[in-house]
Design a protein around this motif. Structure first.
Motif, PDB file in Angstrom:
ATOM      1  N   THR A 167     -32.341   9.454   6.726  1.00  0.00           N
ATOM      2  CA  THR A 167     -31.777  10.167   5.586  1.00  0.00           C
ATOM      3  C   THR A 167     -30.278  10.381   5.769  1.00  0.00           C
ATOM      4  N   GLU A 168     -29.620  10.869   4.720  1.00  0.00           N
ATOM      5  CA  GLU A 168     -28.185  11.152   4.795  1.00  0.00           C
ATOM      6  C   GLU A 168     -27.890  12.268   5.792  1.00  0.00           C
ATOM      7  N   GLU A 169     -28.885  13.106   6.077  1.00  0.00           N
ATOM      8  CA  GLU A 169     -28.717  14.178   7.066  1.00  0.00           C
ATOM      9  C   GLU A 169     -29.058  13.697   8.470  1.00  0.00           C
ATOM     10  N   ASP A 170     -29.242  12.367   8.627  1.00  0.00           N
ATOM     11  CA  ASP A 170     -29.595  11.745   9.905  1.00  0.00           C
ATOM     12  C   ASP A 170     -30.957  12.203  10.419  1.00  0.00           C
TER      13      ASP A 170
ATOM     14  N   ILE B   9     -22.908   2.565  11.321  1.00  0.00           N
ATOM     15  CA  ILE B   9     -23.107   3.130  12.659  1.00  0.00           C
ATOM     16  C   ILE B   9     -24.578   3.039  13.045  1.00  0.00           C
ATOM     17  N   TRP B  10     -25.465   3.318  12.099  1.00  0.00           N
ATOM     18  CA  TRP B  10     -26.901   3.159  12.359  1.00  0.00           C
ATOM     19  C   TRP B  10     -27.257   1.691  12.586  1.00  0.00           C
ATOM     20  N   VAL B  11     -26.654   0.790  11.801  1.00  0.00           N
ATOM     21  CA  VAL B  11     -26.908  -0.642  11.981  1.00  0.00           C
ATOM     22  C   VAL B  11     -26.554  -1.069  13.403  1.00  0.00           C
ATOM     23  N   ASN B  12     -25.372  -0.679  13.858  1.00  0.00           N
ATOM     24  CA  ASN B  12     -24.943  -1.044  15.212  1.00  0.00           C
ATOM     25  C   ASN B  12     -25.872  -0.467  16.271  1.00  0.00           C
ATOM     26  N   ALA B  13     -26.302   0.779  16.072  1.00  0.00           N
ATOM     27  CA  ALA B  13     -27.204   1.405  17.045  1.00  0.00           C
ATOM     28  C   ALA B  13     -28.525   0.647  17.133  1.00  0.00           C
ATOM     29  N   ILE B  14     -29.065   0.244  15.986  1.00  0.00           N
ATOM     30  CA  ILE B  14     -30.336  -0.497  15.977  1.00  0.00           C
ATOM     31  C   ILE B  14     -30.177  -1.846  16.667  1.00  0.00           C
TER      32      ILE B  14
ATOM     33  N   LEU C 165     -32.499   8.427  19.278  1.00  0.00           N
ATOM     34  CA  LEU C 165     -33.560   8.346  18.272  1.00  0.00           C
ATOM     35  C   LEU C 165     -34.017   6.916  18.060  1.00  0.00           C
ATOM     36  N   VAL C 166     -33.080   5.982  18.072  1.00  0.00           N
ATOM     37  CA  VAL C 166     -33.440   4.573  17.897  1.00  0.00           C
ATOM     38  C   VAL C 166     -34.414   4.146  18.992  1.00  0.00           C
ATOM     39  N   GLY C 167     -34.201   4.689  20.206  1.00  0.00           N
ATOM     40  CA  GLY C 167     -35.124   4.390  21.293  1.00  0.00           C
ATOM     41  C   GLY C 167     -36.535   4.833  20.972  1.00  0.00           C
TER      42      GLY C 167
ATOM     43  N   LYS D 275     -18.174   5.528  19.313  1.00  0.00           N
ATOM     44  CA  LYS D 275     -19.057   5.324  20.472  1.00  0.00           C
ATOM     45  C   LYS D 275     -20.078   6.445  20.637  1.00  0.00           C
ATOM     46  N   MET D 276     -19.642   7.690  20.592  1.00  0.00           N
ATOM     47  CA  MET D 276     -20.536   8.793  20.896  1.00  0.00           C
ATOM     48  C   MET D 276     -21.542   9.022  19.762  1.00  0.00           C
ATOM     49  N   GLU D 277     -21.172   8.736  18.531  1.00  0.00           N
ATOM     50  CA  GLU D 277     -22.139   8.821  17.432  1.00  0.00           C
ATOM     51  C   GLU D 277     -23.236   7.785  17.614  1.00  0.00           C
ATOM     52  N   ILE D 278     -22.850   6.571  18.009  1.00  0.00           N
ATOM     53  CA  ILE D 278     -23.840   5.517  18.226  1.00  0.00           C
ATOM     54  C   ILE D 278     -24.747   5.872  19.392  1.00  0.00           C
ATOM     55  N   MET D 279     -24.169   6.394  20.469  1.00  0.00           N
ATOM     56  CA  MET D 279     -24.984   6.794  21.612  1.00  0.00           C
ATOM     57  C   MET D 279     -25.949   7.908  21.218  1.00  0.00           C
ATOM     58  N   ASN D 280     -25.496   8.829  20.387  1.00  0.00           N
ATOM     59  CA  ASN D 280     -26.361   9.913  19.923  1.00  0.00           C
ATOM     60  C   ASN D 280     -27.516   9.347  19.096  1.00  0.00           C
ATOM     61  N   HIS D 281     -27.224   8.385  18.225  1.00  0.00           N
ATOM     62  CA  HIS D 281     -28.271   7.751  17.416  1.00  0.00           C
ATOM     63  C   HIS D 281     -29.248   6.982  18.299  1.00  0.00           C
ATOM     64  N   LEU D 282     -28.739   6.388  19.383  1.00  0.00           N
ATOM     65  CA  LEU D 282     -29.597   5.570  20.231  1.00  0.00           C
ATOM     66  C   LEU D 282     -30.738   6.370  20.854  1.00  0.00           C
TER      67      LEU D 282
END
Length: 458
Positions: free
Chosen positions: A439-442, A302-307, A212-214, A203-210
């Motif tokens: 990238t692999e380094e996010d 995890i990135w797929v789910n965030a997008i 940036l996704v935003g 959950k928290m990784e996805i929220m963190n990505h969001l």
């Protein structure tokens, strides 16, 4: 209405794509025509161990709260990518501090470090002190600890395979904890996180990505168009500037007391309430997702789910509709779901698969086929006419396969995960679309004809 996965679906695809899922878990998806024992599935589900799950907490900077059970290494690694033991220990310390914050206990330093003048210990103490004064997202001390860890991460733990990194400092102690409260408390996001097993666990990784996704989601703007036409009679009214003297009876009478009313009237500088016919045009989005075996890694999924969560929040707000399909190498396998409201979003996550295991992909063939289908007034298995709106296509893939075309006949945007295709970037830009590289380094980079290459920051 027939379910996406009913017998008709089997007739369409044949038994090789019959999904295997339970109604309450997102374990569904396409069953690979290449067999279930392929390399992607074998490696994708293999759980590596980095030096074993060591749980010696004697050297932690934060003392044991006694009334709180410190998370174990295995518990932490189920929730976040933390391969180095130093990262795990930092998360343990943060979890303890977040618990101390809950009980309003600021005396958290372990006895052996109380008088330490070590520079790292001083920096750590300053960071942990700041936690007591700030909003930290998460419902448990562990979730809050992971939020902080991800915010402070330097990215060094994603070093190239085989490359040793002697620097154990995985977090930047000087980074600010400026969490977006509105993002973390958005019900249209949080409701989706509990509908998918991977989203729930990470959950928290996805929220963190969001966060940036935003930002790169704004590169593919979702906007609801509203048009108004003045009519003779309507239940809906709109306030606008007077266009004609005949509209004076629609004026708010309070304007007559203005000392400069006469001059305003002569120049038509008055507001009137006129009947209108208001129409809303909800934006349509076509999303195709790479279902090849090389996508079967948690970091990519995890990135797929965030997008997807970011796009679906607009659906739940009534501002967009999504047409979604997986894709591999054959256009005959495109099977779109029409996601137009909250109920459809819930149904989508109940059958969505985070375990892709197909073969090669043909992005060029998919785009060309979708374009021809839209021109014909349909979309593969769906009886829907998008020929007038011609919604943009969003491709989500890992950029590993050739595109095998010289030109896209349609506007295409793309998000490439962990691998990058210059061919796909050029094709997208030539249609007026944009390309996003993760990238692999996010790290996240955007490519467009207007701004070139730009990096987005957390």
């Amino acid at each position: 209405m027939r379910s996406l996965w009913d017998d008709g679906y089997d007739d369409y695809y044949g038994s090789r794509y019959a999904p295997t899922y339970t109604p309450t878990k997102s374990t569904g998806g396409w069953k690979s025509k290449y067999g279930g024992s392929g390399w992607s599935k074998g490696w994708g589900s293999f759980s590596f161990s980095w030096g074993g799950d060591k749980d010696n907490n004697d050297d932690l900077f934060v003392k044991d709260p006694v009334t709180y059970l410190t998370p174990t290494t295995s518990e932490i690694r189920k929730k976040v990518h933390a391969p180095k033991q130093t990262s795990v220990d930092t998360i343990k310390e943060l979890a303890r501090v977040c618990y101390f914050k809950m009980i309003d206990e600021r005396d958290f330093v372990a006895e052996q470090f109380v008088d330490s003048e070590n520079e790292e210990h001083q920096a750590r103490k300053a960071l942990y002190d700041s936690i007591f004064e700030q909003f930290i997202p998460g419902f448990t001390p562990l979730e809050q600890a992971i939020s902080i860890f991800l915010k402070m991460k330097t990215g060094k733990e994603y070093a190239e395979k085989g490359e040793e990194d002697d620097d154990d400092d995985d977090i930047d102690m000087k980074k600010g904890l400026d969490f977006d409260r509105q993002l973390y408390s958005d019900p249209n996001i949080n409701d989706q996180l509990d509908l998918n097993e991977l989203s729930k666990n990470r959950k928290m990784e996805i929220m963190n990505h969001l966060s940036l996704v935003g930002q790169f989601g704004s590169e593919f703007k979702v906007e609801k168009e509203i048009s108004e036409k003045i009519v003779a009679n309507s239940d809906e009214y709109s306030t606008m500037i007077m266009r004609d003297y005949s509209q004076i009876h629609m004026m708010n009478l309070m304007q007559k007391v203005y000392p400069n009313f006469r001059s305003k009237f002569l120049t038509k500088d008055l507001t009137v309430s006129v009947p209108v016919d208001r129409k809303e045009q909800i934006q349509k989005i076509i999303i195709i997702l790479d279902y090849s075996g090389s996508m079967d890694y948690d970091q990519k999924q995890i990135w797929v789910n965030a997008i997807l969560i970011d796009r679906f929040k607009y659906v739940m707000k009534g501002e967009a509709e999504v047409f979604f399909s997986y894709f591999v190498d054959s256009v005959d396998d495109l099977q779109f779901q029409h996601i137009k409201n909250k109920e459809d979003v819930i149904a989508f996550w109940q059958t969505f698969s985070n375990s892709p295991n197909g073969g090669m992909t043909e992005v060029g063939d998919m785009v060309e086929h979708i374009s021809s289908e839209i021109q014909a007034g349909r979309l593969c298995n769906l009886d829907v006419n998008l020929s007038e709106e011609r919604p943009e296509i969003l491709v989500i893939n890992d950029g590993q396969d050739d595109i095998n075309t010289d030109e896209f006949p349609y506007k295409v945007n793309a998000v490439s995960l962990m691998s990058f295709s210059n061919q796909l970037k050029d094709l997208c830009l030539n249609t007026g679309g944009k390309q996003i590289e993760v990238t692999e380094e996010d790290q996240v980079f955007t490519y467009s004809t207007e701004a070139g290459k730009q990096e987005l920051k957390y």
